[in-house]
Design a protein around this motif. Structure first.
Motif, mmCIF file in Angstrom:
data_model
loop_
_atom_site.group_PDB
_atom_site.id
_atom_site.type_symbol
_atom_site.label_atom_id
_atom_site.label_comp_id
_atom_site.label_asym_id
_atom_site.label_seq_id
_atom_site.Cartn_x
_atom_site.Cartn_y
_atom_site.Cartn_z
ATOM 1 N N ASP A 177 0.802 -1.219 0.000
ATOM 2 C CA ASP A 177 0.000 0.000 0.000
ATOM 3 C C ASP A 177 0.838 1.275 0.000
ATOM 4 O OD1 ASP A 177 -2.529 1.091 -0.196
ATOM 5 O OD2 ASP A 177 -2.703 1.414 1.957
ATOM 6 N N ARG A 179 1.889 4.588 -2.068
ATOM 7 C CA ARG A 179 1.250 5.379 -3.111
ATOM 8 C C ARG A 179 2.150 6.536 -3.523
ATOM 9 N NH1 ARG A 179 -4.117 3.829 -3.367
ATOM 10 N NH2 ARG A 179 -4.678 2.349 -1.708
ATOM 11 N N CYS A 208 -1.591 -5.531 -2.215
ATOM 12 C CA CYS A 208 -2.356 -4.395 -2.706
ATOM 13 C C CYS A 208 -1.545 -3.589 -3.721
ATOM 14 C CB CYS A 208 -2.811 -3.520 -1.526
ATOM 15 S SG CYS A 208 -3.673 -4.428 -0.226
ATOM 16 N N HIS A 209 -1.801 -2.292 -3.754
ATOM 17 C CA HIS A 209 -1.166 -1.416 -4.734
ATOM 18 C C HIS A 209 0.245 -1.046 -4.271
ATOM 19 C CE1 HIS A 209 -1.034 1.788 -7.788
ATOM 20 N NE2 HIS A 209 -0.409 2.483 -6.874
ATOM 21 N N GLU A 238 -7.565 -3.695 -11.213
ATOM 22 C CA GLU A 238 -6.378 -2.891 -11.542
ATOM 23 C C GLU A 238 -5.115 -3.536 -10.977
ATOM 24 O OE1 GLU A 238 -4.430 1.516 -10.601
ATOM 25 O OE2 GLU A 238 -6.464 1.039 -9.920
ATOM 26 N N GLU A 239 -5.201 -4.004 -9.731
ATOM 27 C CA GLU A 239 -4.035 -4.636 -9.122
ATOM 28 C C GLU A 239 -3.742 -5.988 -9.756
ATOM 29 O OE1 GLU A 239 -4.816 -4.695 -4.954
ATOM 30 O OE2 GLU A 239 -4.881 -2.509 -4.794
#
Length: 406
Positions: A177, A179, A208-209, A238-239
């Motif tokens: 996570d 970003r 996750c991202h 998307e991930e």
């Protein structure tokens, strides 16, 4: 007073609780001969809130106390205050005390000669200062954890975009996570810090991202000659697509893969288009030998289990695209706590996947279902006998294994 040999002191203190800092602080004051052994344990792990003390002061302390700096094996740098998010999950905190300059980070790491584990959490990582020289070589670590970080490389005209992963040579990398405040066009810009070496990682875990891997791909990616294992835990489409890009980049080196699409299934619903799973094809993993598939709607974290909400269809598509080099297949069931009708329902969904794997992979040695230690293996086997032919149950390939102590 008869001096106690250092080996005896080490043995005495070695039985103490490593989390009991007060005990080691007291031991360091017993006598001068006890101090090195006590301080080695007292300062083995340092947890530093960057808002509590300025990092330049922390660095000055380390440089002035080499006996302490030399004892540090694990360092955590983090911002402890509460982080508030808006509807787009962007952190709204703009506290300058949360900012972490990467050259300061590397100076701190360089001051800790015995450091093997670094954790950076909840900070705002800035870009590389234009006037600061990059490290001559990557820093060797056993474990690197980067989580809940906001990456702001272009927040000042005095800093430039850089790949933080290239600064390290690590056995295991954990990313969750993180970003970034940059766009793809920034990665193509010539005004970036380009290092003369690739990021070297043996195993990477991605939850996750993650903006640091997106940045790393723009700088050439991880060194696939060294990467051997990965864990991917996407939570949405998307991930999942990004995980597919990572496998295209890493596939030639991967031998072990832990993977879950359960959270994606929960996100899109059980009637998802079967073609969705082609976004994250395992076909590029031409050397893959070990594949672990998780059966939990909250991924590898071990809770949120449901009997089957489309997982079996998703994993059937994953197996159909996996390379024939596979030797080990593992299904993990961390959320199941007892052998009941729900557990049998899960086995009923997994049984066709077991048969699919045995018929597809010519080099397959084991198909394992990992369960909690509280589940009786004989009961698990009895339940599965009703669902698989005797040739599979007695063939020496299929088995249950207790994997979790709780």
């Amino acid at each position: 007073m008869i001096p106690i040999p250092n080996e005896i002191v080490d043995h005495i203190l070695g039985d103490a609780d490593l989390d009991d800092k007060h005990a080691f602080a007291s031991c360091s004051l017993v006598c001068s001969s006890w101090r090195p052994s006590a301080q080695k344990r007292l300062f083995k792990t340092i947890d530093h809130d960057i808002a509590e003390q300025r990092l330049d002061q922390f660095l000055a302390f380390l440089l002035s106390a080499s006996h302490i700096a030399g004892a540090v094996n694990a360092l955590r740098l983090w911002y402890a205050a509460y982080l508030e998010y808006d509807e787009d999950e962007i952190q709204k905190v703009d506290d300058p005390n949360r900012n972490l300059s990467p050259d300061m980070l590397m100076n701190i790491v360089a001051a800790l000669p015995a450091l093997s584990e670094l954790r950076v959490n909840r900070v705002a990582l800035l870009g590389w200062p234009r006037d600061a020289p990059p490290p001559a070589a990557p820093t060797r670590l056993t474990n690197l954890f980067l989580s809940s970080i906001t990456y702001k490389p272009l927040s000042s005209p005095d800093t430039i975009l850089f790949d933080i992963l290239s600064l390290f040579n690590v056995d295991e990398l954990y990313l969750a996570d993180n970003r970034g405040d940059f766009v793809e066009a920034d990665l193509q810009c010539s005004d970036t810090l380009v290092l003369p070496y690739w990021a070297a990682v043996r195993k990477v875990k991605v939850y996750c991202h993650d903006c640091f891997l997106r940045c790393n791909l723009g700088f050439g990616g991880l060194d696939t000659e060294q990467l051997r294992a990965a864990l991917l835990c996407p939570t949405n489409v998307e991930e999942l697509r990004f995980a597919g890009l990572l496998l295209q980049q890493w596939g030639s080196g991967l031998v072990e893969l832990e993977f879950t699409v359960c959270s994606v299934v929960t996100y899109v619903g059980p009637s998802a288009d079967p073609g969705l799973w082609s976004l994250c094809s395992l076909a590029p993993c031409r050397r893959l030998e070990s594949l672990h598939l998780d059966w939990s709607s909250s991924g590898m974290f071990g809770y949120g289990w449901q009997p089957d909400t489309g997982y079996s269809h998703a994993y059937s598509a994953v197996l159909a695209d996996a390379p024939l080099t596979l030797r080990e297949l593992v299904f993990t069931l961390p959320g199941i706590v007892k052998v009941d009708d729900a557990f049998v329902g899960t086995l009923r969904a997994i049984a066709p996947l077991v048969q699919q794997a045995i018929s597809r992979f010519p080099h397959l040695r084991t198909v394992t279902i990992g369960v909690r230690s509280g589940l009786a293996i004989n009961q698990c086997v009895s339940a599965m006998r009703e669902l698989l032919p005797d040739t599979v149950m007695e063939g020496g390939v299929f088995r249950f294994v207790q994997q979790w102590p709780w």
